[in-house]
Design an enzyme around this catalytic site. Structure first.
Site, PDB file in Angstrom:
ATOM      1  N   PHE A   1      43.314  21.356  29.283  1.00 62.04           N
ATOM      2  CA  PHE A   1      43.121  22.593  28.524  1.00 62.04           C
ATOM      3  C   PHE A   1      44.186  22.814  27.449  1.00 62.04           C
ATOM      4  O   PHE A   1      44.158  23.830  26.756  1.00 62.04           O
ATOM      5  CB  PHE A   1      43.124  23.796  29.472  1.00 62.04           C
ATOM      6  CG  PHE A   1      42.024  23.757  30.487  1.00 62.04           C
ATOM      7  CD1 PHE A   1      40.699  23.892  30.111  1.00 62.04           C
ATOM      8  CD2 PHE A   1      42.312  23.578  31.828  1.00 62.04           C
ATOM      9  CE1 PHE A   1      39.677  23.849  31.052  1.00 62.04           C
ATOM     10  CE2 PHE A   1      41.306  23.538  32.779  1.00 62.04           C
ATOM     11  CZ  PHE A   1      39.984  23.673  32.395  1.00 62.04           C
TER      12      PHE A   1
ATOM     13  N   ASN B   1      36.952  37.176  29.979  1.00 62.76           N
ATOM     14  CA  ASN B   1      37.109  37.260  31.434  1.00 62.76           C
ATOM     15  C   ASN B   1      38.554  37.405  31.897  1.00 62.76           C
ATOM     16  O   ASN B   1      38.814  38.002  32.937  1.00 62.76           O
ATOM     17  CB  ASN B   1      36.441  36.064  32.107  1.00 62.76           C
ATOM     18  CG  ASN B   1      34.934  36.147  32.021  1.00 62.76           C
ATOM     19  OD1 ASN B   1      34.364  37.235  32.042  1.00 62.76           O
ATOM     20  ND2 ASN B   1      34.278  35.015  31.897  1.00 62.76           N
TER      21      ASN B   1
ATOM     22  N   TYR C   1      43.416  30.163  37.078  1.00 62.64           N
ATOM     23  CA  TYR C   1      42.526  30.021  35.936  1.00 62.64           C
ATOM     24  C   TYR C   1      42.396  31.371  35.249  1.00 62.64           C
ATOM     25  O   TYR C   1      42.706  32.420  35.814  1.00 62.64           O
ATOM     26  CB  TYR C   1      41.184  29.423  36.364  1.00 62.64           C
ATOM     27  CG  TYR C   1      41.319  27.942  36.611  1.00 62.64           C
ATOM     28  CD1 TYR C   1      41.283  27.050  35.548  1.00 62.64           C
ATOM     29  CD2 TYR C   1      41.541  27.451  37.890  1.00 62.64           C
ATOM     30  CE1 TYR C   1      41.453  25.687  35.757  1.00 62.64           C
ATOM     31  CE2 TYR C   1      41.714  26.096  38.105  1.00 62.64           C
ATOM     32  CZ  TYR C   1      41.670  25.223  37.031  1.00 62.64           C
ATOM     33  OH  TYR C   1      41.853  23.884  37.241  1.00 62.64           O
TER      34      TYR C   1
ATOM     35  N   ASN D   1      40.170  33.464  34.585  1.00 58.72           N
ATOM     36  CA  ASN D   1      39.419  34.554  35.216  1.00 58.72           C
ATOM     37  C   ASN D   1      40.176  35.244  36.340  1.00 58.72           C
ATOM     38  O   ASN D   1      39.717  36.260  36.852  1.00 58.72           O
ATOM     39  CB  ASN D   1      38.087  34.029  35.756  1.00 58.72           C
ATOM     40  CG  ASN D   1      37.223  33.434  34.669  1.00 58.72           C
ATOM     41  OD1 ASN D   1      37.575  33.432  33.494  1.00 58.72           O
ATOM     42  ND2 ASN D   1      36.079  32.928  35.057  1.00 58.72           N
TER      43      ASN D   1
ATOM     44  N   HIS E   1      41.013  28.592  24.196  1.00 57.11           N
ATOM     45  CA  HIS E   1      41.268  29.549  25.275  1.00 57.11           C
ATOM     46  C   HIS E   1      42.735  29.555  25.703  1.00 57.11           C
ATOM     47  O   HIS E   1      43.152  30.452  26.424  1.00 57.11           O
ATOM     48  CB  HIS E   1      40.374  29.210  26.467  1.00 57.11           C
ATOM     49  CG  HIS E   1      39.637  30.370  27.052  1.00 57.11           C
ATOM     50  ND1 HIS E   1      39.432  31.563  26.407  1.00 57.11           N
ATOM     51  CD2 HIS E   1      39.040  30.517  28.266  1.00 57.11           C
ATOM     52  CE1 HIS E   1      38.750  32.384  27.179  1.00 57.11           C
ATOM     53  NE2 HIS E   1      38.501  31.779  28.313  1.00 57.11           N
TER      54      HIS E   1
END
Length: 188
Positions: free
Chosen positions: A14, A112, A64, A66, A19
């Site tokens: 990532f 989120n 994560y 969320n 994000h």
């Protein structure tokens, strides 16, 4: 004490994704300042900075995206940080690449990570620094946000990194947030 939360996802896959802009910003700010890494069991990378007796924690949650609210809640409870002293750095698909927007409060806008922070803190009253990552209507949203960006997009998204670092510094130094919003929202 202030808390700056850079939102992102843990793991190498990532690293260069849209994000993870919150992680990139925290890393950029730390690279220009003296800091101390705190060793704690809170599912976050935690760094402490002290400017002229303004103590600030910068965190990168290692849950994560969320579940970011879990970490933020633990930190604010442990350090007794007031909601008005929190700044969350987050990607925003509704802003053009690199565009900045400061907000005093608000909803999650479909994000989120913000949704989970709002749910866990039971408030929308924390400050945000939104960084535009734009939107690609030809690609599913999750794929778009979690795919590494090309060099051109990376450059656009981070074109205001010096301004972002200045905003963070001013936030730490207790510059009135309304002044920051008026100064930066219309120009960048």
């Amino acid at each position: 004490m202030k808390l700056i939360v850079g939102l992102g996802n843990p793991g190498k896959k990532f690293l260069n994704t849209r994000h993870n802009i919150g992680f990139v910003v925290v890393d950029s700010f730390l690279s220009q300042n003296k800091y101390q890494t705190l060793k704690e069991d809170t599912n976050a990378h935690i760094y402490q900075i002290n400017f002229n007796n303004h103590q600030t924690l910068l965190i990168k949650p290692q849950t994560y995206m969320n579940l970011s609210g879990e970490v933020v809640k633990k930190i604010i409870n442990k350090y007794r940080i007031k909601i008005e002293n929190i700044l969350v750095i987050v990607d925003d698909i509704y802003l053009d690449e690199g565009k900045l927007k400061l907000k005093m409060q608000g909803g999650h806008g479909g994000h989120n990570g913000l949704r989970n922070i709002i749910d866990r803190l039971c408030t929308k009253q924390f400050k945000r620094l939104k960084i535009g990552v734009s939107l690609d209507s030809c690609m599913p949203l999750d794929q778009y946000l979690l795919t590494p960006v090309n060099a051109s997009s990376q450059k656009n998204i981070l074109k205001n990194i010096d301004i972002i670092n200045k905003i963070i510094f001013n936030f730490i130094q207790d510059v009135d947030f309304n002044i920051l919003m008026n100064g930066y929202n219309s120009k960048h």
